[in-house]
Scaffold this motif. Structure first.
Motif, short mmCIF file in Angstrom:
data_model
loop_
_atom_site.label_atom_id
_atom_site.label_comp_id
_atom_site.label_asym_id
_atom_site.label_seq_id
_atom_site.Cartn_x
_atom_site.Cartn_y
_atom_site.Cartn_z
N LEU A 15 1.04 -1.19 0.21
CA LEU A 15 -0.44 0.35 -0.01
C LEU A 15 0.46 1.34 0.21
O LEU A 15 0.47 1.79 -0.47
CB LEU A 15 -0.48 -0.37 1.37
N ASP A 16 2.10 1.25 0.85
CA ASP A 16 3.01 2.29 1.05
C ASP A 16 3.31 2.50 -0.48
O ASP A 16 3.85 3.82 -1.37
CB ASP A 16 4.56 1.92 1.69
N MET A 17 3.91 1.97 -0.99
CA MET A 17 4.50 1.98 -2.59
C MET A 17 3.36 2.31 -4.08
O MET A 17 3.48 2.82 -4.33
CB MET A 17 4.83 0.28 -3.13
N ALA A 18 2.06 1.76 -3.43
CA ALA A 18 1.09 2.22 -3.93
C ALA A 18 0.85 3.22 -4.40
O ALA A 18 0.65 4.70 -5.50
CB ALA A 18 -0.19 1.24 -4.45
N VAL A 19 0.85 4.51 -3.29
CA VAL A 19 0.80 5.58 -2.57
C VAL A 19 1.68 6.02 -3.08
O VAL A 19 1.63 7.19 -3.84
CB VAL A 19 -0.12 6.01 -0.88
N GLY A 20 3.05 6.28 -2.94
CA GLY A 20 3.97 6.09 -3.18
C GLY A 20 4.30 6.58 -4.97
O GLY A 20 5.03 7.68 -5.48
N LEU A 21 3.95 5.63 -5.59
CA LEU A 21 4.05 5.66 -7.26
C LEU A 21 2.96 6.93 -7.57
O LEU A 21 2.87 7.49 -8.78
CB LEU A 21 3.85 4.12 -7.74
N ILE A 22 1.49 6.55 -7.14
CA ILE A 22 0.99 7.86 -8.08
C ILE A 22 1.31 9.12 -6.76
O ILE A 22 1.20 10.17 -8.22
CB ILE A 22 -0.92 7.77 -6.62
N MET A 23 1.36 9.27 -6.10
CA MET A 23 2.05 10.75 -5.21
C MET A 23 3.35 10.80 -6.62
O MET A 23 3.55 12.59 -7.16
CB MET A 23 3.32 10.79 -4.34
N TYR A 26 1.63 11.81 -9.90
CA TYR A 26 1.24 13.55 -10.18
C TYR A 26 2.19 14.35 -9.73
O TYR A 26 2.49 16.07 -10.40
CB TYR A 26 0.25 13.94 -9.59
N PHE A 27 3.29 13.53 -9.05
CA PHE A 27 4.80 15.00 -9.16
C PHE A 27 5.84 15.08 -10.24
O PHE A 27 5.94 16.50 -10.56
CB PHE A 27 5.89 14.69 -7.47
N GLY A 28 5.55 14.21 -10.95
CA GLY A 28 5.76 14.40 -12.64
C GLY A 28 4.99 15.25 -12.99
O GLY A 28 6.11 16.00 -13.72
N ALA A 29 4.07 15.18 -13.13
CA ALA A 29 3.08 15.96 -14.00
C ALA A 29 3.04 16.93 -13.08
O ALA A 29 3.12 18.77 -14.56
CB ALA A 29 1.73 16.17 -13.68
N ILE A 30 3.74 17.59 -12.53
CA ILE A 30 3.30 18.63 -11.55
C ILE A 30 4.83 19.25 -12.49
O ILE A 30 4.62 21.12 -12.53
CB ILE A 30 3.41 18.83 -10.19
N VAL A 31 6.06 18.53 -11.94
CA VAL A 31 7.47 18.91 -12.02
C VAL A 31 7.75 19.24 -13.79
O VAL A 31 8.10 20.77 -14.72
CB VAL A 31 8.52 18.46 -12.02
N LYS A 32 6.56 18.90 -14.31
CA LYS A 32 6.79 18.85 -15.80
C LYS A 32 5.97 20.12 -17.15
O LYS A 32 6.46 21.17 -17.99
CB LYS A 32 6.05 17.67 -16.69
N VAL A 89 13.16 16.61 -11.36
CA VAL A 89 13.02 16.17 -9.96
C VAL A 89 13.96 14.54 -9.60
O VAL A 89 13.48 14.41 -8.42
CB VAL A 89 12.23 14.55 -10.83
N ALA A 90 14.91 14.59 -10.14
CA ALA A 90 16.16 14.46 -9.42
C ALA A 90 16.37 14.61 -8.42
O ALA A 90 16.68 14.52 -7.51
CB ALA A 90 17.80 13.49 -10.57
N PHE A 91 16.77 16.27 -8.46
CA PHE A 91 17.57 16.74 -7.11
C PHE A 91 15.91 17.16 -6.28
O PHE A 91 16.26 16.99 -5.14
CB PHE A 91 17.25 18.79 -7.69
N ALA A 92 14.96 16.74 -6.05
CA ALA A 92 13.82 16.70 -5.08
C ALA A 92 13.76 15.15 -5.24
O ALA A 92 14.08 15.62 -3.20
CB ALA A 92 12.21 16.85 -6.09
N ILE A 93 14.29 14.58 -5.43
CA ILE A 93 14.40 13.19 -4.62
C ILE A 93 15.49 12.91 -3.83
O ILE A 93 15.56 12.65 -2.68
CB ILE A 93 13.85 11.86 -6.28
N PHE A 94 16.27 13.85 -4.48
CA PHE A 94 17.68 13.68 -3.70
C PHE A 94 17.10 14.55 -2.24
O PHE A 94 18.27 14.16 -1.12
CB PHE A 94 18.91 14.84 -4.74
N LEU A 95 16.78 15.67 -2.31
CA LEU A 95 16.22 16.04 -0.61
C LEU A 95 15.67 15.63 0.21
O LEU A 95 15.68 15.33 0.58
CB LEU A 95 15.58 17.94 -1.30
N VAL A 96 14.56 15.00 -1.16
CA VAL A 96 13.30 14.25 0.49
C VAL A 96 14.14 13.37 0.60
O VAL A 96 14.24 12.87 2.25
CB VAL A 96 12.50 13.88 -0.34
#
Length: 133
Positions: A15-23, A26-32, A89-96
């Motif tokens: 379930l955590d993985m599914a939520v992470g994938l969905i997020m 949409y995070f990718g769409a926002i960055v795009k 996106v890579a930089f944002a993931i790095f920060l997280v």
């Protein structure tokens, strides 16, 4: 087999993985959208009014059976936008991940509470206190 599937799907990790994938989707769409609609227009304007999505290299043309001619392009402007999106996106993931790792280190560095004394130690302490009296 159905019980195994139910057990698998009801685990927290799935379930955590599914939520992470969905997020992430949409995070990718926002960055795009940020790159294409906010970041690239001023950059294009700064370098002479270039729209990166329209940057392309004509490499030839195709003629269909009905006589229509279709030009063939390499859309390198779209590719540039995609690379910039990936870097953001890579930089944002790095920060997280960095923030998560720092949080984990702080939890590890916190001293553990000393273990409670055993029954023998408690009894010996009581005997010691009685002998002192």
């Amino acid at each position: 087999m159905l019980k195994e599937f139910k057990s698998f799907i009801s685990k927290g990790n799935v379930l955590d993985m599914a939520v992470g994938l969905i997020m992430a989707t949409y995070f990718g769409a926002i960055v795009k959208s940020f790159v294409n609609d906010v970041l690239m227009p001023p950059i294009g304007q700064a370098i002479g009014g270039v729209d990166f999505n329209e940057l392309k290299l004509r490499i030839g043309e195709n003629t269909a059976d009905d006589g229509t001619i279709t030009e063939v392009f390499i859309n390198y402007g779209t590719f540039i936008n995609t690379i910039i999106t990936f870097i953001i996106v890579a930089f944002a993931i790095f920060l997280v991940v960095k923030a998560y790792n720092n949080m984990q280190k702080k939890e590890e560095e916190a001293p553990a509470a000393p273990p409670a004394p055993s029954n023998e130690e408690v009894l010996l302490g009581e005997i010691r206190d009685l002998l002192k009296k």
